[in-house]
Structures are given as C-alpha cells and as structure tokens.
Design a protein around this motif. Structure first.
Motif, PDB file in Angstrom:
ATOM      1  N   ALA A  84     -42.556  75.927 -13.518  1.00 43.75           N
ATOM      2  CA  ALA A  84     -41.633  75.327 -14.479  1.00 43.75           C
ATOM      3  C   ALA A  84     -41.238  76.334 -15.549  1.00 43.75           C
ATOM      4  O   ALA A  84     -40.080  76.378 -15.979  1.00 43.75           O
ATOM      5  N   VAL A  85     -42.203  77.148 -15.951  1.00 45.80           N
ATOM      6  CA  VAL A  85     -41.954  78.100 -17.034  1.00 45.80           C
ATOM      7  C   VAL A  85     -40.781  79.026 -16.693  1.00 45.80           C
ATOM      8  O   VAL A  85     -39.908  79.286 -17.522  1.00 45.80           O
ATOM      9  N   ILE A  86     -40.736  79.480 -15.438  1.00 46.67           N
ATOM     10  CA  ILE A  86     -39.723  80.479 -15.081  1.00 46.67           C
ATOM     11  C   ILE A  86     -38.332  79.880 -14.857  1.00 46.67           C
ATOM     12  O   ILE A  86     -37.375  80.609 -14.611  1.00 46.67           O
ATOM     13  N   PHE A  87     -38.202  78.559 -14.984  1.00 50.92           N
ATOM     14  CA  PHE A  87     -36.872  77.935 -14.926  1.00 50.92           C
ATOM     15  C   PHE A  87     -35.896  78.586 -15.901  1.00 50.92           C
ATOM     16  O   PHE A  87     -34.687  78.587 -15.683  1.00 50.92           O
ATOM     17  N   GLY A  88     -36.458  79.114 -16.991  1.00 54.76           N
ATOM     18  CA  GLY A  88     -35.603  79.629 -18.052  1.00 54.76           C
ATOM     19  C   GLY A  88     -34.908  80.936 -17.727  1.00 54.76           C
ATOM     20  O   GLY A  88     -34.060  81.399 -18.490  1.00 54.76           O
ATOM     21  N   ALA A  89     -35.262  81.568 -16.604  1.00 53.34           N
ATOM     22  CA  ALA A  89     -34.643  82.854 -16.266  1.00 53.34           C
ATOM     23  C   ALA A  89     -33.921  82.745 -14.927  1.00 53.34           C
ATOM     24  O   ALA A  89     -34.328  81.969 -14.061  1.00 53.34           O
ATOM     25  N   THR A  90     -32.854  83.512 -14.753  1.00 56.68           N
ATOM     26  CA  THR A  90     -32.143  83.492 -13.476  1.00 56.68           C
ATOM     27  C   THR A  90     -33.098  83.855 -12.336  1.00 56.68           C
ATOM     28  O   THR A  90     -33.877  84.796 -12.450  1.00 56.68           O
ATOM     29  N   GLY A  91     -33.065  83.068 -11.277  1.00 56.06           N
ATOM     30  CA  GLY A  91     -33.972  83.276 -10.147  1.00 56.06           C
ATOM     31  C   GLY A  91     -35.215  82.416 -10.224  1.00 56.06           C
ATOM     32  O   GLY A  91     -35.909  82.215  -9.225  1.00 56.06           O
ATOM     33  N   GLY A  92     -35.513  81.888 -11.405  1.00 58.52           N
ATOM     34  CA  GLY A  92     -36.734  81.123 -11.600  1.00 58.52           C
ATOM     35  C   GLY A  92     -36.768  79.816 -10.830  1.00 58.52           C
ATOM     36  O   GLY A  92     -37.785  79.456 -10.235  1.00 58.52           O
ATOM     37  N   VAL A  93     -35.650  79.107 -10.822  1.00 64.13           N
ATOM     38  CA  VAL A  93     -35.607  77.834 -10.116  1.00 64.13           C
ATOM     39  C   VAL A  93     -35.752  78.083  -8.613  1.00 64.13           C
ATOM     40  O   VAL A  93     -36.478  77.384  -7.913  1.00 64.13           O
ATOM     41  N   MET A  94     -35.080  79.121  -8.134  1.00 58.84           N
ATOM     42  CA  MET A  94     -35.171  79.467  -6.710  1.00 58.84           C
ATOM     43  C   MET A  94     -36.617  79.778  -6.331  1.00 58.84           C
ATOM     44  O   MET A  94     -37.154  79.256  -5.350  1.00 58.84           O
ATOM     45  N   GLU A  95     -37.253  80.625  -7.144  1.00 58.83           N
ATOM     46  CA  GLU A  95     -38.627  81.017  -6.835  1.00 58.83           C
ATOM     47  C   GLU A  95     -39.552  79.800  -6.857  1.00 58.83           C
ATOM     48  O   GLU A  95     -40.394  79.623  -5.968  1.00 58.83           O
ATOM     49  N   ALA A  96     -39.379  78.954  -7.865  1.00 54.30           N
ATOM     50  CA  ALA A  96     -40.208  77.750  -7.975  1.00 54.30           C
ATOM     51  C   ALA A  96     -39.988  76.846  -6.762  1.00 54.30           C
ATOM     52  O   ALA A  96     -40.942  76.296  -6.195  1.00 54.30           O
ATOM     53  N   ALA A  97     -38.737  76.698  -6.349  1.00 55.06           N
ATOM     54  CA  ALA A  97     -38.424  75.830  -5.213  1.00 55.06           C
ATOM     55  C   ALA A  97     -38.998  76.410  -3.919  1.00 55.06           C
ATOM     56  O   ALA A  97     -39.499  75.674  -3.063  1.00 55.06           O
ATOM     57  N   LEU A  98     -38.944  77.739  -3.787  1.00 56.68           N
ATOM     58  CA  LEU A  98     -39.478  78.369  -2.576  1.00 56.68           C
ATOM     59  C   LEU A  98     -40.996  78.191  -2.502  1.00 56.68           C
ATOM     60  O   LEU A  98     -41.547  77.957  -1.422  1.00 56.68           O
ATOM     61  N   ARG A  99     -41.673  78.305  -3.650  1.00 60.01           N
ATOM     62  CA  ARG A  99     -43.126  78.098  -3.654  1.00 60.01           C
ATOM     63  C   ARG A  99     -43.462  76.716  -3.098  1.00 60.01           C
ATOM     64  O   ARG A  99     -44.367  76.556  -2.278  1.00 60.01           O
ATOM     65  N   THR A 100     -42.712  75.712  -3.545  1.00 57.27           N
ATOM     66  CA  THR A 100     -42.998  74.343  -3.127  1.00 57.27           C
ATOM     67  C   THR A 100     -42.516  74.072  -1.699  1.00 57.27           C
ATOM     68  O   THR A 100     -43.245  73.508  -0.886  1.00 57.27           O
ATOM     69  N   ALA A 101     -41.320  74.520  -1.365  1.00 58.33           N
ATOM     70  CA  ALA A 101     -40.782  74.270  -0.018  1.00 58.33           C
ATOM     71  C   ALA A 101     -41.687  74.899   1.039  1.00 58.33           C
ATOM     72  O   ALA A 101     -41.941  74.308   2.097  1.00 58.33           O
ATOM     73  N   ASN A 102     -42.186  76.089   0.735  1.00 61.51           N
ATOM     74  CA  ASN A 102     -43.061  76.799   1.666  1.00 61.51           C
ATOM     75  C   ASN A 102     -44.312  75.967   1.948  1.00 61.51           C
ATOM     76  O   ASN A 102     -44.715  75.794   3.095  1.00 61.51           O
ATOM     77  N   ASP A 103     -44.910  75.421   0.886  1.00 61.12           N
ATOM     78  CA  ASP A 103     -46.113  74.606   1.066  1.00 61.12           C
ATOM     79  C   ASP A 103     -45.802  73.297   1.782  1.00 61.12           C
ATOM     80  O   ASP A 103     -46.541  72.874   2.668  1.00 61.12           O
ATOM     81  N   LEU A 104     -44.705  72.662   1.390  1.00 60.05           N
ATOM     82  CA  LEU A 104     -44.375  71.364   1.986  1.00 60.05           C
ATOM     83  C   LEU A 104     -44.080  71.510   3.474  1.00 60.05           C
ATOM     84  O   LEU A 104     -44.490  70.692   4.287  1.00 60.05           O
ATOM     85  N   LEU A 105     -43.369  72.598   3.846  1.00 59.93           N
ATOM     86  CA  LEU A 105     -42.987  72.776   5.248  1.00 59.93           C
ATOM     87  C   LEU A 105     -44.157  73.213   6.112  1.00 59.93           C
ATOM     88  O   LEU A 105     -44.259  72.812   7.268  1.00 59.93           O
ATOM     89  N   THR A 106     -45.028  74.042   5.565  1.00 63.86           N
ATOM     90  CA  THR A 106     -46.149  74.527   6.372  1.00 63.86           C
ATOM     91  C   THR A 106     -47.341  73.589   6.266  1.00 63.86           C
ATOM     92  O   THR A 106     -48.284  73.696   7.043  1.00 63.86           O
TER      93      THR A 106
END
Lengths: 165, 581
Positions: free
Chosen positions: B416-438
């Motif tokens: 959540a913290v990195i939402f404030g910087a460009t790329g942060g939302v993408m990175e946060a979403a990838l962390r979660t999508a990776n776990d949810l899919l695998t």
C-alpha cells in the motif's frame, strides 16, 4: 484590444464545412500550417467562431486553446461574423484628426454595436480600420467596396439608408 | 577533457560539461542566479529576464537560464547594471500585479515576493498604468484561477502542454495578453483533467487549489457530526516539507498525531484501502484473463487519469478497472461497514480525505460514488491545505511525538505504501496476483523493472506460467501515448498502470510547493518516492492480501474478493464526458 467573441448563432452550411474539411485534409499533417488553415477558414466563413475553430483543432490534432491563442494574437482573425454590409471607419492618423472618432461613435450608437461586432439581424458589422491610404479624402468610411470621403457625422444617416435592403 | 568547458563565474574558475547553461555553471561555482520563469525541463524559454548576466562574447545582458557557456567565457552575475535591470523588470511586473500580499495564500512562499525582497526592489509606482481587472474563475471544483496575480511566466501553459491537454494558453496580445482558456470559457467547461500541475508550478497565487479547509473546520466544530479523516500513502513523505523538513522525510507518526490534535474523531490510513484496492483489482485482472475480458486492464486509482480517459478516450472506458480509488473505497467502507459496526447514521459522518491531488476534489463529486446513499467522501483537501490547518491550529509539527492511526481501518502493508509512486500500484498488484494465481506465498516481492520515475516503463513477467506484459505510465502525455497504442491496436499489454501526474502521487498537484530554485537542481520525485520504497522494504508484511485488516473485513463483511457486496460498495462506473460544454 481584447478580441470580442460573438454570441450570434453559428450559421455555417454543409457546403462551407465540406470546403473547410478539404483544406484541413491538405494540411493536417503539418502543424506549422495552422495559420494557413485558419486564413482559409476565415475566407470560407468570414470569421472564426468556436464551431470552426473546433473543426480545425480536431482535424489538425491541435488543442483548441492553441488555435484560439493564434486567433486572438493576430489582428487579421475575427471572432465575430461580418454583416451583409461591413462598415469600416478609418481611424488612421489623418482621418482621426479630421474627426473619424466621432463618426465611429455615431455609427456605433446608431447600430447598437461596438468594434468587431455584428447587428443581431446580421445586416451590419463595424470595424475600426487602420489607415486605408485614402488620406486625401479624410475622414473616410467604407461600406463593403463603397468608399465615402470627407464625411461628417450628419452624413451617416443618409449613407446607411442606402443599405436598407 | 574535451567534453568540458572552462569558464569563470564572478572570477571563480569552474569546469562544466559542454552545453551547460550559465545558470548551471554558476551553480557549480556556488553562485546563485535569481530566476523567475525558468523551470527545468518544463519552461525553458528565457522570457522573464530576471536571470540576466554579463558574459564575455555576448552582446548586452543574456538570460543565464538558457544561454550556453563557451570555453574561456567570463560571467558577471551581480554588477550594478545587472541589479538595475532585474529591479526594473520586477517593477514592471509589479505594475500590473495584484499586490495585496498580506491576505494572499502564497504569501511567504511566493516566488515573486521572494525575488522582490531578495533583490531589494523599491516599488515606486512609476510604471503604474493600464491595470486590467480579471474575473476570478472559481467554476471548477479543484482550483481557482486569478489572472490579477498572473505574471505571464507561462510555466502553467508549459506544464499543461506537457500534460497533453493544453486547456490554458496565452490569449490576445500586447498589454492585453492573459492566460486563458479557449473562448474564455470557465475552467469547468473545457477538458481540464484537474491534475493541478499548474498550481504546483505557478510562482504566484494566480493558480491555487480551491481551499476547502473552512468546510473541515466547520465540521470539526459541529458536535452533531462524527468527523473522520484518511491520509493517502504519499502524504507521509511530503507533508514534512511544509514545515521545513528535508524532501523525502517520512513523517507518518507525526501526521497521525497532528490529525488527532486537529480534532478528528478517527484518524484512518488510506493505505488500508489501498490494500483493498489491490485485492479487488488483482481479482478483477485474473477474472478478465480467465474469462476473455477486455484487456489490457488499466488501473483506476488516479482521478486525473480517469477524467483524462473519460474526456479523451471515451471509447476505451471498458479497459479501466471498475475498482474505485483508495480514497473512495475508504470513504465507502467508512459509511457502510464502519457506520454499521459503530451504529452511526452515515448522514452524520463527515468523511475528510487528505490527498496529494487536486483531482480528488473532482472525484468526490463523481456519479456512482455513494455506496451508502450519501457521498463516499465529503471533503478532499490537499497536503498543502492540511499543512495550513496544522499551522493555523498552532501545532508544533516538527516536535510532535509519533502516534499510530486508529484501527481497524489503518493496518497496512508495504504494497500500500508504494501506491504513492509511479509503478507502485502495478508492483503491489503483481505481488498479489502472483500469489492468488499460484496459490502459494511467493518470494518474488520486488518487481524492480516497474520502479523509477521514468514516464513510461514496460516489463514482461512470468506469473503462474503465463506471460504477463505490463506497462506503467505517469503524466497525461504518456497516458495519451499508451491509449493511442491501445486504440490503434498496436499494444499487446495485459495490465497497465496509469497515473495522471508525472512520477505519480508523490508529484501530485496537491503536494507541497518547492520553488524553482530548488526544483531546478533537485530530483524531487526521486527523493520522495525513495522514502516510500524504503518504508516498504522495512515492513514485515508487503503483500496486500496478507494484511490482517483486509482479511478480517472480507471474513466479517465482504465475503470473497470481488463478491457481489464488494462490487456494490467498492466498484464504480465511468462516464464519457464532452470536451466542451
């Protein structure tokens, strides 16, 4: 002067739009030809209302504000339609010292319009011109292609009566 | 070294890279040259003539901000002739400027005021002449345009152009020149995306955010109202600047303490709803991939970006994630879940948000953002407005103790913290999508390719055996590039993050103002975002779906990720908007 923006309704025709689109098509890939397109558009419509500037902006993919900025920077572009009869009163030095300012004011008062404006019926528009090179006839006014020289305030009514059709 | 040029600034020898401006060379020699219109990489037009200097080989005074140095050049930056030229220029600017500094919101951080003070301008009124009176444009919900304070530096025009939209520019000419919109329309009738970048670059108070602090004070003073506040991820790394702290200082604890001292009944952290956004958004992405939904899916956290899409690409609105932004999710959760749990009528709640963003003021009034039948968020204020409130309340911010936010709506993760910087939302979403899919707890946490302040970043990741192509864009110009690629069918991304402001929220239109004298020599975006990534790295939980608060609220209230209830409360719809009214 700050340009006057006309609030008269836009009366462009399909034919005019077709002509403008052809002009835009010719220059659309070259933003440096914006002024060329605007000049041609003014030839077609007589002035550059928002409807016309939007067509230019969209067609040339240039923000409307940039088109408007150019339109208001150069004296040659008008934001008000020309009337059926476009009255020019010369406010060049010679005409001015001979009283053309009073003539301008009288016409303005009589028609109820200011500089660069058009009467609601679309009949008359009024422009304060720079020297038109007829200083020998000062003060001078023009109505379309007709030139009236050495006029006085009292001549105005008579001159305008000629254009009552 | 053949790529270096040797010059002397006020007699001080210095060697600088070829192509450097006199301004840069002077900086290297420890000499500061005053500037006004110049803003590095935004407005480099050498127009205002404040930075004039004497340089050998040049005729007359030259503008140091754009004049390149040459081998052997000797520069004088502070002779009597230069001082006189600068003072005269300032006097001329002042002759048309609304000089009511005492009651001006920019007093003390106005660049014009500072220059007049530093250069010792004595205003005699000798140039007083035509002073036009401009109507103040307050039509838009996010900002106020007061041309009576405009000095025609054109920084706003340049930044609006860089933001692609160009809704303001120079109209008319000569003494009548003014910054305006096409056909002098009110700002809410032109395709402005409300990003507020113009308010960040304006040296005076010609462009300022619309101040909503009075509404907040009024709510705080009303005993019948339950007043809650949330603060966005990026505020904690910028707010300190308003109190003289170094750029990039993390003041999370002091911020929570200050909000409590202002009298808010509850102090929540938007980080919590940023985590909620991620689980909803990652779930939506997975569903789109599995069910042949519209791709690429584009993030929808940035209201400036969303408004851009609605105005300029209405045909691609199905690409936007339907997730509300973290601000709106938090607002919706407060007025549904929190109100019910605490037996408070949502109508009695005043929900305030502190945002890095002027477009958030527009967002709170959007359609489809009232989960409890009343607006999700009532008042959105910027970082600058919060600082103003803290100062007005007499709170000694720098010496505040660190305090925590109020639970339960504040637990957060590094994601959540990195939402404030460009790329942060993408990175946060990838962390979660990776776990949810695998279906497992993956070690892959850092997706470094999407980090950094570049305006456009692309990467390909292997997620659960699937090749996922992503793009991250910030700034509306880059947003336009991405959208034009999607529109013409040349894009093959699956997932795209877009932020309306260059660099993301840390450089949002509501963030603290730094004068050109700082901006021209400091990478503010990098310093602020580093503070966010440092905090992320220091946290025990760095994936949104691992947040105990997120887990709890789904178990207790929403059910599954992407449930019907979640859709009703946490998702929204978009509306094609006409460019001109």
């Amino acid at each position: 002067m700050q340009k006057k923006i006309s609030n008269l309704p836009f009366k462009g025709t399909a034919e005019q739009e077709k002509r403008l689109k052809e002009v835009i098509e010719t220059y659309r890939d070259d933003p440096s030809r914006l002024m060329t397109v605007m000049q041609e558009a003014q030839e077609i419509y007589g002035y550059l209302p928002i409807e016309v500037q939007k067509m230019i902006a969209d067609g040339m993919n240039i923000p409307l504000e940039k088109v408007y900025g150019v339109a208001t920077f150069y004296a040659q572009f008008s934001l008000s339609p020309k009337g059926k009869y476009n009255i020019g009163v010369c406010l060049g030095t010679a005409c001015y010292v001979k009283g053309s300012g009073d003539i301008f004011n009288k016409i303005s008062e009589k028609l109820g319009i200011g500089a660069d404006e058009c009467t609601e019926d679309g009949k008359f528009s009024l422009v304060a011109t720079r020297c038109i090179g007829a200083c020998g006839l000062a003060p001078v006014m023009t109505v379309n292609e007709d030139v009236y020289g050495k006029i006085t305030v009292d001549d105005i009514d008579k001159i305008l009566e000629k254009y009552n059709d | 070294m053949e790529n270096m040029v040797n010059v002397k600034i006020n007699g001080i020898a210095v060697s600088v890279p070829k192509g450097s401006t006199i301004l840069e060379a002077a900086r290297a020699a420890g000499v500061e040259i005053p500037t006004l219109c110049y803003l590095k990489e935004i407005n480099e037009i050498g127009a205002c003539r404040i930075c004039v200097v004497e340089a050998t080989g040049a005729r007359g005074l030259v503008a140091a901000c754009v004049f390149p140095v040459a081998e052997g050049m000797e520069v004088r930056t502070n002779t009597p002739a230069i001082q006189k030229a600068r003072k005269t220029t300032l006097e001329l600017i002042l002759s048309m400027h609304d000089k009511r500094c005492l009651s001006c919101v920019r007093s003390q951080d106005c660049e014009l005021q500072k220059l007049c003070h530093d250069l010792g301008v004595e205003y005699t009124g000798r140039f007083e002449g035509y002073t036009p009176k401009y109507e103040i444009d307050e039509s838009a919900p996010h900002l106020v345009r007061d041309n009576n304070k405009c000095i025609l530096c054109r920084r706003c025009v340049a930044v609006c152009n860089q933001q692609y939209v160009s809704v303001i520019g120079a109209n008319d000419r000569g003494i009548h020149t003014h910054i305006g919109t096409p056909f002098e329309k009110p700002l809410d009738e032109v395709p402005c995306i409300s990003c507020g970048q113009c308010t960040v670059v304006c040296p005076t108070a010609a462009l300022v955010e619309k101040d909503d602090t009075d509404k907040v004070w009024e709510a705080l003073a009303d005993p019948t109202k339950h007043v809650v506040v949330q603060a966005a991820p990026s505020i904690r790394v910028t707010l300190g600047e308003c109190f003289g702290m170094p750029i990039g200082t993390n003041v999370e604890g002091k911020m929570a303490a200050a909000l409590r001292r202002l009298g808010f009944d509850k102090v929540f952290d938007t980080n919590f709803s940023a985590d909620m956004t991620i689980v909803e958004e990652a779930t939506e992405f997975i569903e789109r991939v599995k069910n042949n939904g519209v791709l690429p899916m584009i993030t929808s956290c940035s209201p400036g970006w969303v408004k851009f899409a609605e105005l300029y690409y209405p045909e691609l609105l199905d690409n936007l994630s339907t997730c509300k932004s973290p601000q709106q999710m938090m607002g919706a959760i407060i007025k549904t879940y929190y109100a019910k749990k605490n037996n408070i009528d949502p109508k009695d709640i005043v929900s305030v948000s502190v945002m890095p963003c002027t477009a958030k003021k527009f967002e709170i009034g959007r359609e489809h953002e009232s989960a409890a039948g009343v607006p999700d968020v009532d008042i959105a204020i910027t970082t600058r407005e919060l600082a103003r409130m803290i100062k007005m309340a007499g709170i000694d911010f720098v010496n505040l103790p660190d305090e925590d936010f109020d639970n339960p709506l504040s637990d957060d993760t590094g994601a959540a913290v990195i939402f404030g910087a460009t790329g942060g939302v993408m990175e946060a979403a990838l962390r979660t999508a990776n776990d949810l899919l695998t279906g497992k707890d993956n070690d892959a946490i850092e997706f470094k390719e999407v980090r950094g302040t570049a305006g456009l970043k692309e990467a390909v990741y292997n997620i659960a055996g699937m090749e996922v192509k992503v793009a991250v864009a910030s700034g509306a110009e880059n947003a336009n590039y991405v959208m034009s690629r999607i529109k013409d069918g040349t894009a093959d991304w699956h997932f795209v993050e877009i932020m309306g402001c260059p660099g993301g929220c840390i450089n949002g239109g509501g963030q603290p103002l730094q004068p050109a004298s700082v901006r021209n020599f400091t990478d503010i975006k990098a310093l602020r975002s580093k503070a966010l990534y440092d905090q992320d790295a220091s946290m025990a939980i760095r994936k949104s779906h691992k947040s105990p608060a997120v887990k709890a609220i789904y178990e207790e209230f929403f059910g599954e990720y992407g449930s019907h209830k979640a859709h009703e409360i946490l998702h929204t719809k978009y509306t094609a908007r006409p460019k001109y009214k």
